[in-house]
Every structure is written in C-alpha cells, then in structure tokens.
Scaffold this motif. Structure first.
Motif, mmCIF file in Angstrom:
data_model
loop_
_atom_site.group_PDB
_atom_site.id
_atom_site.type_symbol
_atom_site.label_atom_id
_atom_site.label_comp_id
_atom_site.label_asym_id
_atom_site.label_seq_id
_atom_site.Cartn_x
_atom_site.Cartn_y
_atom_site.Cartn_z
ATOM 1 N N LEU A 74 -2.144 -27.598 -11.354
ATOM 2 C CA LEU A 74 -2.660 -27.471 -12.716
ATOM 3 C C LEU A 74 -3.533 -26.224 -12.780
ATOM 4 N N GLN A 75 -3.522 -25.537 -13.920
ATOM 5 C CA GLN A 75 -4.361 -24.347 -14.039
ATOM 6 C C GLN A 75 -5.822 -24.782 -13.945
ATOM 7 N N HIS A 76 -6.564 -24.080 -13.105
ATOM 8 C CA HIS A 76 -7.938 -24.484 -12.798
ATOM 9 C C HIS A 76 -8.786 -23.249 -12.533
ATOM 10 N N LEU A 77 -10.101 -23.454 -12.514
ATOM 11 C CA LEU A 77 -11.010 -22.382 -12.131
ATOM 12 C C LEU A 77 -12.054 -22.938 -11.174
ATOM 13 N N HIS A 78 -12.544 -22.055 -10.329
ATOM 14 C CA HIS A 78 -13.542 -22.412 -9.328
ATOM 15 C C HIS A 78 -14.906 -21.912 -9.775
ATOM 16 N N ARG A 79 -15.933 -22.696 -9.526
ATOM 17 C CA ARG A 79 -17.299 -22.333 -9.884
ATOM 18 C C ARG A 79 -18.105 -21.846 -8.687
ATOM 19 N N ALA A 80 -17.558 -21.981 -7.465
ATOM 20 C CA ALA A 80 -18.380 -21.665 -6.294
ATOM 21 C C ALA A 80 -17.676 -20.831 -5.229
ATOM 22 N N HIS A 81 -16.448 -20.404 -5.465
ATOM 23 C CA HIS A 81 -15.819 -19.522 -4.471
ATOM 24 C C HIS A 81 -14.784 -18.606 -5.112
ATOM 25 N N GLU A 82 -14.615 -17.451 -4.468
ATOM 26 C CA GLU A 82 -13.585 -16.481 -4.840
ATOM 27 C C GLU A 82 -12.321 -16.868 -4.070
ATOM 28 N N GLU A 83 -11.166 -16.503 -4.631
ATOM 29 C CA GLU A 83 -9.907 -16.826 -3.973
ATOM 30 C C GLU A 83 -8.987 -15.618 -4.074
ATOM 31 N N ALA A 84 -8.286 -15.309 -2.986
ATOM 32 C CA ALA A 84 -7.370 -14.174 -2.980
ATOM 33 C C ALA A 84 -6.119 -14.528 -2.186
ATOM 34 N N TRP A 85 -5.052 -13.829 -2.521
ATOM 35 C CA TRP A 85 -3.778 -14.026 -1.846
ATOM 36 C C TRP A 85 -3.214 -12.673 -1.454
ATOM 37 N N PHE A 86 -2.654 -12.608 -0.250
ATOM 38 C CA PHE A 86 -1.913 -11.435 0.200
ATOM 39 C C PHE A 86 -0.505 -11.925 0.503
ATOM 40 N N VAL A 87 0.468 -11.473 -0.290
ATOM 41 C CA VAL A 87 1.839 -11.959 -0.164
ATOM 42 C C VAL A 87 2.507 -11.298 1.039
ATOM 43 N N LEU A 88 3.058 -12.135 1.920
ATOM 44 C CA LEU A 88 3.739 -11.650 3.124
ATOM 45 C C LEU A 88 5.253 -11.607 2.942
ATOM 46 N N ASP A 89 5.820 -12.650 2.345
ATOM 47 C CA ASP A 89 7.266 -12.751 2.120
ATOM 48 C C ASP A 89 7.509 -13.456 0.794
ATOM 49 N N GLY A 90 8.574 -13.071 0.114
ATOM 50 C CA GLY A 90 8.937 -13.736 -1.130
ATOM 51 C C GLY A 90 8.178 -13.176 -2.311
ATOM 52 N N GLU A 91 8.154 -13.962 -3.388
ATOM 53 C CA GLU A 91 7.507 -13.531 -4.621
ATOM 54 C C GLU A 91 6.746 -14.714 -5.214
ATOM 55 N N ILE A 92 5.485 -14.479 -5.560
ATOM 56 C CA ILE A 92 4.625 -15.502 -6.131
ATOM 57 C C ILE A 92 4.340 -15.132 -7.587
ATOM 58 N N GLU A 93 4.436 -16.124 -8.471
ATOM 59 C CA GLU A 93 4.072 -15.921 -9.867
ATOM 60 C C GLU A 93 2.699 -16.523 -10.087
ATOM 61 N N PHE A 94 1.762 -15.687 -10.561
ATOM 62 C CA PHE A 94 0.398 -16.121 -10.841
ATOM 63 C C PHE A 94 0.206 -16.174 -12.349
ATOM 64 N N THR A 95 -0.464 -17.218 -12.825
ATOM 65 C CA THR A 95 -0.788 -17.350 -14.235
ATOM 66 C C THR A 95 -2.285 -17.519 -14.366
ATOM 67 N N SER A 96 -2.877 -16.765 -15.289
ATOM 68 C CA SER A 96 -4.300 -16.862 -15.599
ATOM 69 C C SER A 96 -4.422 -16.923 -17.119
ATOM 70 N N GLY A 97 -4.838 -18.089 -17.637
ATOM 71 C CA GLY A 97 -4.805 -18.267 -19.079
ATOM 72 C C GLY A 97 -3.358 -18.233 -19.508
ATOM 73 N N THR A 98 -2.989 -17.234 -20.305
ATOM 74 C CA THR A 98 -1.583 -17.067 -20.706
ATOM 75 C C THR A 98 -0.949 -15.842 -20.058
ATOM 76 N N ARG A 99 -1.693 -15.128 -19.245
ATOM 77 C CA ARG A 99 -1.166 -13.933 -18.574
ATOM 78 C C ARG A 99 -0.414 -14.334 -17.310
ATOM 79 N N VAL A 100 0.744 -13.704 -17.119
ATOM 80 C CA VAL A 100 1.586 -13.990 -15.962
ATOM 81 C C VAL A 100 1.858 -12.681 -15.233
ATOM 82 N N VAL A 101 1.678 -12.683 -13.909
ATOM 83 C CA VAL A 101 2.028 -11.533 -13.075
ATOM 84 C C VAL A 101 2.828 -12.038 -11.880
#
Length: 193
Positions: free
Chosen positions: A50-77
C-alpha cells in the motif's frame, strides 16, 4: 569495531510472503543503528505494498537487475539496472516489479529501525501461510511451510491473498512511524496545481 565483509549470497534471509525475499546485509549492529542494507528480489507478480510514508527514516533503492516501478502520490517512474531512487522522510511511495522477470535491488534505510518491520512481516506471513496450508489440508500447522516460495504477494499462492498481506502490513506499519496514505488526497495537499 572492524571492517565487515558479507560475501555474495550471504546474509539473513527473510521471506516476505512468497513473491519477495529480503537478504539482510547490514542490520545496523555495526553502524550504531544508523544504516540497514538488504538485497531484495521481487517476482513479476509481486503485489505492491500500500502507498505509505515514513516519519522516522529515509529509504533508497539501487536497482541491480530488472525494472522497478515506483509510485509517489500519482507520479510514476521506472528504474532499471544502475538506477538509484531516494525517498525522503514524509514522501509517500510504493513499488512493484515492472517487468516479466524477477527484479533485484539493494534497499538502504537510515536509520535501521524499519528492519523490525520486515522481521515481523516475515513472521506474520509465515504464520498466515502455515494457517492457510493447515486449512487446505485439514491439519493444524504451527508455522511457516512455504519459505521463500509459499504465501503470496500478488495473488493467492499458498492461501495468503494480497488483501490479507496488505492488512498485515498496514497493521505492522503503525508500529514503525509509518502511515498508509491516500495518494490522491496527499497529492492535492502537497502538490497542488
């Protein structure tokens, strides 16, 4: 304290419902709680959290293989191998596998407190998979039966539906300064126009 090497394939594995496996490379014990790093593999039919937000930590992803779709609000990358995505505190997000092959990425969280969420989710999903297997066979079961391939994140494999995983996840998120958000309402409030 000394330098630490975690060789390829090593780390503490957490099955997160059958369609995702997390292998913890750094649990915060060697970084004074400042950093958690894990390698994750998600299947093509992985049901996005479910779309969520964190109040106490930063989160990052480094893609190694494949393709990940990220959604923030209504923005998709979409992010492919070699791409880096950072989600600061307070920014809603979710992610899924955008391809037809497993996607592999490093997940980095600072500080490390959200590792507890993944530990609890792994145990809860194992218990839900075990209960579903017991219902299907007419036997009571006491725990995980599916490991990395039982349960479900995306579909109803092993008797755990997306809805059940979503309910379990949302209940756990509340204990880790994380809240499920309505993407459209968040968008209207934070990105007007």
């Amino acid at each position: 304290m000394d330098m630490n090497l975690v060789v390829s394939g090593a780390g503490r594995a957490l099955a997160l419902g059958g369609k995702a496996v997390m292998t913890v490379k750094e649990d915060g014990s060697r970084t004074r709680g400042n950093l958690m790093v894990a390698e994750m593999v998600i299947q093509p039919d992985f049901g996005a959290p479910l779309q969520h937000l964190h109040r106490a930590h930063e989160e990052a992803w480094f893609v190694l293989d494949g393709e990940i779709e990220f959604t923030s609000g209504t923005r998709v990358v979409r992010a492919g191998a070699g791409d880096w995505v950072l989600v600061p505190v307070g920014v809603p997000h979710t992610f899924g596998n955008a391809g037809d092959v497993p996607a592999r990425f490093l997940a980095v969280m600072t500080p490390d407190l959200y590792l507890g969420y993944f530990d609890e989710l792994s145990r809860a999903m194992a218990g839900a998979t075990g209960r579903a297997t017991g219902r299907a066979t007419g036997r009571a079961t006491g725990g995980a039966t599916g490991g990395a391939t039982g349960g479900a994140m995306g579909g109803a494999t092993g008797g755990v539906t997306d809805e059940e995983r979503g309910r379990i996840s949302a209940e756990l998120m509340a204990a880790y300064p994380t809240e499920v958000v309505d993407p459209l309402a968040w968008e209207r409030e934070h990105r007007p126009g």
